[in-house]
Motif scaffolding. Structure first.
Motif: not given
Length: 269
Positions: A62-71, A73-76, A82-90
Protein backbone atom coordinates in the motif's frame (compact mmCIF):
# COMPACT_ATOMS: atom_id res chain seq x y z
CA UNK A 1 33.87 15.15 6.70
CA UNK A 2 32.64 12.57 4.20
CA UNK A 3 28.95 11.68 3.98
CA UNK A 4 27.86 8.41 5.56
CA UNK A 5 27.66 5.56 3.07
CA UNK A 6 24.01 4.45 2.73
CA UNK A 7 25.23 0.90 2.06
CA UNK A 8 26.00 -0.92 5.31
CA UNK A 9 27.27 -4.20 3.89
CA UNK A 10 28.25 -5.32 0.38
CA UNK A 11 28.52 -9.01 -0.46
CA UNK A 12 29.37 -9.30 -4.12
CA UNK A 13 26.53 -7.64 -6.00
CA UNK A 14 24.28 -7.79 -2.93
CA UNK A 15 23.96 -4.54 -1.00
CA UNK A 16 22.41 -4.23 2.43
CA UNK A 17 21.45 -0.61 3.06
CA UNK A 18 21.19 1.20 6.34
CA UNK A 19 17.68 2.25 5.36
CA UNK A 20 16.48 -1.36 5.37
CA UNK A 21 18.37 -2.16 8.57
CA UNK A 22 16.82 0.78 10.42
CA UNK A 23 13.32 0.00 9.15
CA UNK A 24 13.75 -3.60 10.33
CA UNK A 25 15.11 -2.39 13.68
CA UNK A 26 12.11 -0.10 14.12
CA UNK A 27 9.71 -2.97 13.40
CA UNK A 28 11.49 -5.34 15.79
CA UNK A 29 11.72 -2.85 18.64
CA UNK A 30 8.12 -1.72 18.12
CA UNK A 31 7.02 -5.37 18.11
CA UNK A 32 8.80 -6.08 21.40
CA UNK A 33 7.21 -3.09 23.14
CA UNK A 34 3.72 -3.79 21.81
CA UNK A 35 3.92 -7.53 22.51
CA UNK A 36 4.83 -6.85 26.12
CA UNK A 37 1.88 -4.50 26.49
CA UNK A 38 -0.51 -6.97 24.83
CA UNK A 39 0.48 -9.71 27.27
CA UNK A 40 0.04 -7.26 30.13
CA UNK A 41 -3.49 -6.53 28.89
CA UNK A 42 -4.33 -10.23 28.82
CA UNK A 43 -4.38 -10.70 25.06
CA UNK A 44 -3.34 -13.88 23.23
CA UNK A 45 0.47 -14.04 22.80
CA UNK A 46 0.20 -14.97 19.10
CA UNK A 47 -2.27 -12.23 18.19
CA UNK A 48 0.33 -9.58 17.28
CA UNK A 49 2.50 -11.99 15.32
CA UNK A 50 -0.46 -13.27 13.34
CA UNK A 51 -1.56 -9.72 12.56
CA UNK A 52 1.91 -8.59 11.46
CA UNK A 53 2.22 -11.52 9.07
CA UNK A 54 -0.53 -9.80 7.09
CA UNK A 55 0.04 -6.17 8.03
CA UNK A 56 3.74 -5.85 7.09
CA UNK A 57 3.55 -7.04 3.45
CA UNK A 58 0.22 -5.28 2.89
CA UNK A 59 1.66 -2.06 4.32
CA UNK A 60 4.65 -2.25 1.97
CA UNK A 61 2.36 -2.82 -1.01
CA UNK A 62 0.00 0.00 0.00
CA UNK A 63 2.96 2.33 0.60
CA UNK A 64 4.09 1.64 -2.95
CA UNK A 65 0.61 2.03 -4.41
CA UNK A 66 0.25 5.40 -2.64
CA UNK A 67 3.56 6.59 -4.08
CA UNK A 68 2.75 5.39 -7.60
CA UNK A 69 -0.67 7.07 -7.54
CA UNK A 70 0.82 10.46 -6.74
CA UNK A 71 3.65 10.07 -9.26
CA UNK A 72 1.46 8.59 -11.98
CA UNK A 73 2.70 11.05 -14.60
CA UNK A 74 6.01 9.19 -14.46
CA UNK A 75 4.82 5.60 -13.98
CA UNK A 76 2.21 5.93 -16.70
CA UNK A 77 5.11 6.04 -19.14
CA UNK A 78 7.22 3.51 -17.21
CA UNK A 79 4.75 0.80 -16.09
CA UNK A 80 7.53 -1.79 -15.91
CA UNK A 81 9.03 0.13 -12.96
CA UNK A 82 5.89 0.09 -10.82
CA UNK A 83 6.94 -3.07 -9.00
CA UNK A 84 10.60 -2.03 -8.70
CA UNK A 85 10.27 -1.03 -5.07
CA UNK A 86 13.98 -1.73 -4.53
CA UNK A 87 14.72 1.45 -6.48
CA UNK A 88 12.89 3.53 -3.88
CA UNK A 89 9.46 5.08 -3.78
CA UNK A 90 7.29 4.27 -0.78
CA UNK A 91 5.20 6.59 1.40
CA UNK A 92 4.54 6.21 5.12
CA UNK A 93 0.96 7.46 4.80
CA UNK A 94 0.26 4.64 2.37
CA UNK A 95 1.80 2.15 4.80
CA UNK A 96 -0.30 3.45 7.69
CA UNK A 97 -3.52 3.30 5.65
CA UNK A 98 -2.75 -0.28 4.65
CA UNK A 99 -1.89 -1.23 8.24
CA UNK A 100 -5.10 0.23 9.67
CA UNK A 101 -7.33 -1.45 7.07
CA UNK A 102 -5.55 -4.77 7.69
CA UNK A 103 -5.92 -4.39 11.47
CA UNK A 104 -9.64 -3.60 11.23
CA UNK A 105 -10.33 -6.70 9.12
CA UNK A 106 -8.01 -8.90 11.19
CA UNK A 107 -9.55 -7.85 14.51
CA UNK A 108 -13.06 -8.41 13.18
CA UNK A 109 -12.09 -11.91 12.03
CA UNK A 110 -10.52 -12.71 15.41
CA UNK A 111 -13.36 -11.21 17.42
CA UNK A 112 -11.21 -8.69 19.31
CA UNK A 113 -11.66 -4.96 19.67
CA UNK A 114 -9.84 -3.01 16.97
CA UNK A 115 -9.72 0.03 19.23
CA UNK A 116 -8.05 -1.93 22.01
CA UNK A 117 -5.44 -3.31 19.64
CA UNK A 118 -4.95 0.13 18.07
CA UNK A 119 -4.37 1.74 21.47
CA UNK A 120 -1.76 -0.83 22.39
CA UNK A 121 0.06 -0.62 19.05
CA UNK A 122 0.17 3.19 18.85
CA UNK A 123 3.47 3.51 20.78
CA UNK A 124 4.98 0.79 18.59
CA UNK A 125 4.03 2.71 15.46
CA UNK A 126 5.75 5.82 16.79
CA UNK A 127 8.87 3.85 17.71
CA UNK A 128 9.03 2.46 14.17
CA UNK A 129 8.63 5.95 12.71
CA UNK A 130 11.21 7.47 15.06
CA UNK A 131 13.86 4.96 14.03
CA UNK A 132 12.77 4.65 10.40
CA UNK A 133 13.27 8.35 9.71
CA UNK A 134 16.98 7.86 10.35
CA UNK A 135 17.01 5.66 7.27
CA UNK A 136 16.19 8.86 5.34
CA UNK A 137 19.18 10.47 7.05
CA UNK A 138 21.46 7.70 5.79
CA UNK A 139 20.09 8.14 2.27
CA UNK A 140 20.36 11.95 2.41
CA UNK A 141 16.68 12.26 1.55
CA UNK A 142 13.42 13.61 2.99
CA UNK A 143 15.20 16.88 3.74
CA UNK A 144 13.98 20.46 3.54
CA UNK A 145 15.24 23.45 1.61
CA UNK A 146 18.68 25.04 2.04
CA UNK A 147 19.47 26.51 5.47
CA UNK A 148 20.71 30.06 5.91
CA UNK A 149 24.15 31.02 7.20
CA UNK A 150 22.50 32.37 10.34
CA UNK A 151 20.91 28.95 10.89
CA UNK A 152 24.29 27.22 10.53
CA UNK A 153 25.89 29.56 13.05
CA UNK A 154 23.12 29.33 15.66
CA UNK A 155 21.93 25.72 15.36
CA UNK A 156 22.45 23.24 18.16
CA UNK A 157 22.10 20.33 15.74
CA UNK A 158 25.33 18.26 15.84
CA UNK A 159 27.82 18.72 13.00
CA UNK A 160 27.65 15.05 12.00
CA UNK A 161 23.96 15.49 11.17
CA UNK A 162 24.44 18.76 9.31
CA UNK A 163 27.39 17.26 7.41
CA UNK A 164 25.18 14.42 6.19
CA UNK A 165 22.60 17.00 5.14
CA UNK A 166 25.21 18.81 3.05
CA UNK A 167 24.78 17.66 -0.53
CA UNK A 168 26.89 19.05 -3.38
CA UNK A 169 28.04 21.85 -1.12
CA UNK A 170 24.53 22.91 -0.02
CA UNK A 171 23.26 22.25 3.52
CA UNK A 172 19.58 21.41 3.85
CA UNK A 173 17.11 21.40 6.74
CA UNK A 174 17.15 17.93 8.38
CA UNK A 175 13.38 17.53 8.29
CA UNK A 176 13.80 13.82 8.95
CA UNK A 177 15.19 14.89 12.35
CA UNK A 178 12.34 17.29 13.03
CA UNK A 179 9.79 14.56 12.39
CA UNK A 180 11.71 12.01 14.43
CA UNK A 181 11.89 14.38 17.40
CA UNK A 182 8.21 15.30 17.02
CA UNK A 183 7.41 11.60 17.26
CA UNK A 184 9.63 11.23 20.33
CA UNK A 185 7.58 13.93 22.07
CA UNK A 186 4.37 12.19 20.92
CA UNK A 187 5.59 8.88 22.32
CA UNK A 188 6.41 10.46 25.69
CA UNK A 189 3.00 12.15 25.82
CA UNK A 190 1.20 8.88 25.03
CA UNK A 191 3.10 7.01 27.74
CA UNK A 192 2.26 9.75 30.24
CA UNK A 193 -1.40 10.40 29.41
CA UNK A 194 -2.41 6.76 29.24
CA UNK A 195 -1.13 6.32 32.80
CA UNK A 196 -2.34 9.59 34.28
CA UNK A 197 -5.59 10.35 32.45
CA UNK A 198 -8.76 8.28 32.23
CA UNK A 199 -8.59 7.49 28.54
CA UNK A 200 -11.45 5.75 26.79
CA UNK A 201 -10.77 2.89 24.46
CA UNK A 202 -9.52 4.16 21.11
CA UNK A 203 -8.41 7.57 22.37
CA UNK A 204 -4.72 6.71 22.65
CA UNK A 205 -4.67 5.70 18.99
CA UNK A 206 -6.69 8.75 17.95
CA UNK A 207 -4.26 10.97 19.87
CA UNK A 208 -1.44 9.36 17.88
CA UNK A 209 -3.23 10.06 14.58
CA UNK A 210 -3.90 13.68 15.49
CA UNK A 211 -0.44 14.34 16.94
CA UNK A 212 1.46 12.81 14.04
CA UNK A 213 -0.75 14.54 11.49
CA UNK A 214 -0.21 17.99 13.03
CA UNK A 215 3.56 17.59 12.98
CA UNK A 216 3.63 16.06 9.52
CA UNK A 217 1.54 18.90 8.08
CA UNK A 218 4.04 21.58 9.06
CA UNK A 219 7.19 19.53 8.43
CA UNK A 220 5.92 18.48 5.00
CA UNK A 221 5.70 22.15 4.06
CA UNK A 222 9.48 22.36 4.47
CA UNK A 223 10.37 19.33 2.34
CA UNK A 224 11.60 19.45 -1.23
CA UNK A 225 10.54 15.93 -2.28
CA UNK A 226 6.80 16.09 -1.62
CA UNK A 227 4.18 14.24 -3.61
CA UNK A 228 1.50 16.55 -5.03
CA UNK A 229 -2.20 16.09 -5.62
CA UNK A 230 -2.97 19.09 -7.84
CA UNK A 231 -0.68 22.03 -8.45
CA UNK A 232 1.04 23.01 -5.20
CA UNK A 233 -1.29 20.95 -2.97
CA UNK A 234 0.91 18.43 -1.19
CA UNK A 235 -0.54 14.94 -0.75
CA UNK A 236 0.90 14.46 2.74
CA UNK A 237 -0.57 17.75 3.94
CA UNK A 238 -3.99 16.86 2.53
CA UNK A 239 -3.86 13.45 4.23
CA UNK A 240 -2.64 15.07 7.46
CA UNK A 241 -5.52 17.54 7.57
CA UNK A 242 -7.92 14.68 6.83
CA UNK A 243 -6.37 12.68 9.66
CA UNK A 244 -6.73 15.57 12.11
CA UNK A 245 -10.37 16.22 11.22
CA UNK A 246 -11.39 12.56 11.20
CA UNK A 247 -9.42 11.83 14.36
CA UNK A 248 -11.06 14.65 16.31
CA UNK A 249 -14.51 13.82 14.90
CA UNK A 250 -14.26 10.14 15.88
CA UNK A 251 -12.89 11.01 19.32
CA UNK A 252 -15.76 13.40 20.06
CA UNK A 253 -18.37 11.07 18.57
CA UNK A 254 -17.22 8.05 20.57
CA UNK A 255 -16.90 10.00 23.84
CA UNK A 256 -19.97 12.22 23.72
CA UNK A 257 -22.41 10.58 21.29
CA UNK A 258 -21.71 6.87 21.68
CA UNK A 259 -20.56 7.51 25.27
CA UNK A 260 -17.98 4.73 25.17
CA UNK A 261 -17.54 3.38 28.68
CA UNK A 262 -14.58 1.02 28.28
CA UNK A 263 -11.31 2.41 29.59
CA UNK A 264 -8.00 1.90 27.81
CA UNK A 265 -6.70 -0.50 30.43
CA UNK A 266 -9.67 -2.82 30.77
CA UNK A 267 -9.26 -6.57 30.34
CA UNK A 268 -12.27 -7.15 28.16
CA UNK A 269 -12.23 -7.98 24.47
Amino acid sequence: MLAINPVAISIGSLEVRWYGILIALGIILGFMIVQREMLKRGMHPDLLTDMLIWAIPISIISARIYYVIFTWDYYRDHPDQIIQIWNGGIAIHGALIGAVITAVIFCKKRGVSFWKVADITAPGLLIGQIIGRWGNFMNQEAHGGPVSEAFKESTVIPDWIMNQMTIDGITYHPTFLYESLWNVVGLILILVIRRTLKMKRGEVFLFYVIWYSIGRFFIEGMRTDSLYVIGSLRAAQLVSVTGIVIGIAILLYRRYVMKVKENYDDKQK
